[in-house]
Write a protein that holds these residues in place. Structure first.
Motif, short mmCIF file in Angstrom:
data_model
loop_
_atom_site.label_atom_id
_atom_site.label_comp_id
_atom_site.label_asym_id
_atom_site.label_seq_id
_atom_site.Cartn_x
_atom_site.Cartn_y
_atom_site.Cartn_z
N HIS A 131 66.42 -1.48 66.86
CA HIS A 131 65.62 -0.46 67.54
C HIS A 131 64.77 0.33 66.55
N VAL A 132 63.51 0.55 66.89
CA VAL A 132 62.59 1.30 66.04
C VAL A 132 62.14 2.57 66.77
N VAL A 133 62.35 3.71 66.13
CA VAL A 133 61.91 4.99 66.68
C VAL A 133 60.43 5.19 66.34
N THR A 134 59.66 5.71 67.30
CA THR A 134 58.26 6.06 67.07
C THR A 134 58.10 7.56 67.22
N LYS A 135 57.48 8.20 66.24
CA LYS A 135 57.24 9.64 66.30
C LYS A 135 55.76 9.94 66.20
N ILE A 157 70.35 21.43 72.04
CA ILE A 157 69.14 21.55 71.24
C ILE A 157 68.59 22.94 71.48
N ARG A 158 68.41 23.72 70.44
CA ARG A 158 68.04 25.11 70.62
C ARG A 158 66.66 25.44 70.05
N GLU A 159 66.57 25.68 68.74
CA GLU A 159 65.32 26.21 68.19
C GLU A 159 64.24 25.15 67.95
N VAL A 160 64.63 23.88 67.95
CA VAL A 160 63.67 22.80 67.74
C VAL A 160 63.46 22.05 69.05
N GLU A 161 62.22 21.64 69.28
CA GLU A 161 61.90 20.92 70.51
C GLU A 161 62.79 19.69 70.67
N GLY A 162 63.02 19.31 71.93
CA GLY A 162 63.90 18.19 72.22
C GLY A 162 63.24 16.85 71.99
N HIS A 163 63.83 15.81 72.56
CA HIS A 163 63.40 14.43 72.31
C HIS A 163 62.23 14.06 73.22
N TYR A 164 61.08 14.62 72.91
CA TYR A 164 59.86 14.26 73.59
C TYR A 164 58.70 14.40 72.61
N GLN A 165 57.58 13.77 72.95
CA GLN A 165 56.45 13.73 72.04
C GLN A 165 55.47 14.87 72.32
N PRO A 166 54.75 15.33 71.30
CA PRO A 166 53.67 16.27 71.55
C PRO A 166 52.57 15.62 72.37
N GLU A 167 51.84 16.43 73.10
CA GLU A 167 50.72 15.96 73.90
C GLU A 167 49.42 16.16 73.14
N SER A 168 48.37 15.51 73.62
CA SER A 168 47.09 15.58 72.93
C SER A 168 45.95 15.60 73.94
N SER A 169 44.93 16.39 73.64
CA SER A 169 43.74 16.45 74.48
C SER A 169 42.74 15.36 74.11
N THR A 219 57.57 8.33 74.51
CA THR A 219 56.76 7.15 74.25
C THR A 219 56.88 6.19 75.43
N TRP A 220 56.02 5.17 75.45
CA TRP A 220 56.08 4.21 76.56
C TRP A 220 57.44 3.51 76.59
N LYS A 221 58.01 3.30 75.39
CA LYS A 221 59.35 2.69 75.35
C LYS A 221 60.38 3.62 76.00
N GLY A 222 60.27 4.91 75.72
CA GLY A 222 61.18 5.87 76.30
C GLY A 222 61.02 5.96 77.81
N ARG A 223 59.79 5.88 78.28
CA ARG A 223 59.56 5.96 79.72
C ARG A 223 60.13 4.74 80.43
N VAL A 224 59.98 3.57 79.82
CA VAL A 224 60.55 2.35 80.41
C VAL A 224 62.07 2.43 80.41
#
Length: 276
Positions: A131-135, A157-169, A219-224
């Motif tokens: 398994h390969v993690v993508t960040k 998980i408290r002070e740091v964001e959870g297991h999701y990716q930042p969004e982009s415009s 990521t798309w892998k996470g969504r699947v």
């Protein structure tokens, strides 16, 4: 030697004296190097300063923004483009070369972020398979952001964001080379972290809307994978056989099995919450 002037590097720390020096030695090519520290009570700050990093302290107030977004907004980066790293992450030599090339033209770059695959060290071995993690670690601060999700009352998980990716415009690019996730802590610390992470994941499953919201930000892998039934078994087959984790020997098996147990743990905790 690569010299990077138009991308700032931000390293997030909290009591990281054991491995921080090894990370910072890999980042000397960044002209702007910042450590955002959360009130460490060990030698983290002095180690960061001795390696030429500017140290900015972060104290979480229990609300948003959490640490990653706060760092993008308040760490004082000299550049709009930021490589955001955990304390045990650093660019491979190949990625440094790729970043050096990108640095030459990045001010005219129209993307908002870049995804980067990780090379992961587990149980003392740098894994090449499985398994390969993508960040999404390379971000333009005025085009990318970490979303605010309704998880402030969630455990784990408290002070740091959870297991999701930042969004982009803007468009999201992908770099070919890898970040090294150089986890040299005892395996027991990996289990301790993932015990907390599974508390957070189980909590999400109790809130269907929140779970769907966070799944959409992965990521798309996470969504699947979010939609896959029998997750523990499915993950082990995927990581160990499909992605050939077995080629990494015992460490490859241990990593695949540890993450399989993690997904099993989430399910057990969710079912307990549902019963109560």
């Amino acid at each position: 030697m690569t010299h990077i002037t138009r991308i700032s590097a931000i390293v997030l720390t909290k009591n990281e004296e054991e491995g921080l020096a090894a990370t910072l030695r890999q980042l000397t090519c960044f002209e702007d190097l910042i450590v955002v520290d959360s009130n460490s009570d060990d030698e983290t700050v002095s180690i960061a300063q001795s390696h030429g990093a500017r140290v900015v302290n972060f104290t979480w107030d229990g609300q948003y923004p959490k640490k990653k977004q706060w760092s993008l907004e308040n760490a004082g980066a000299k550049n709009k483009w930021v490589l955001l790293l955990d304390a045990d992450e650093y660019p491979s030599s190949q990625l440094l070369a790729e970043l050096g090339q990108l640095d030459e033209t990045i001010e005219d770059n129209q993307n908002g972020a870049y995804d980067i695959h990780l090379s992961y060290r587990f149980a003392g071995k740098l894994l090449k398979h499985g398994h390969v993690v993508t960040k999404r670690s390379l971000l333009r601060a005025d085009r990318a952001w970490f979303p605010e999700v309704d998880d402030l009352d969630a455990p784990g998980i408290r002070e740091v964001e959870g297991h999701y990716q930042p969004e982009s415009s803007a468009a999201i690019g992908h770099l070919k080379s890898r970040l090294v996730h150089d986890d040299r802590d005892p395996v027991s610390s990996w289990f301790a972290r993932h015990n907390r992470y599974s508390d957070w994941e189980a909590h999400l499953r109790m809130n269907k809307k929140l779970r769907e919201d966070i799944a959409a930000k992965r990521t798309w892998k996470g969504r699947v994978f979010e939609k896959v039934p029998f997750k523990p078994l499915a993950f082990f087959v995927y990581s160990y056989f499909v992605r050939r984790g077995f080629l990494d020997g015992r460490a490859g098996f241990d990593y695949s099995f540890a993450l399989t147990a993690y997904y099993w743990q989430i399910g057990v905790k969710f079912r307990e919450l549902a019963r109560s």
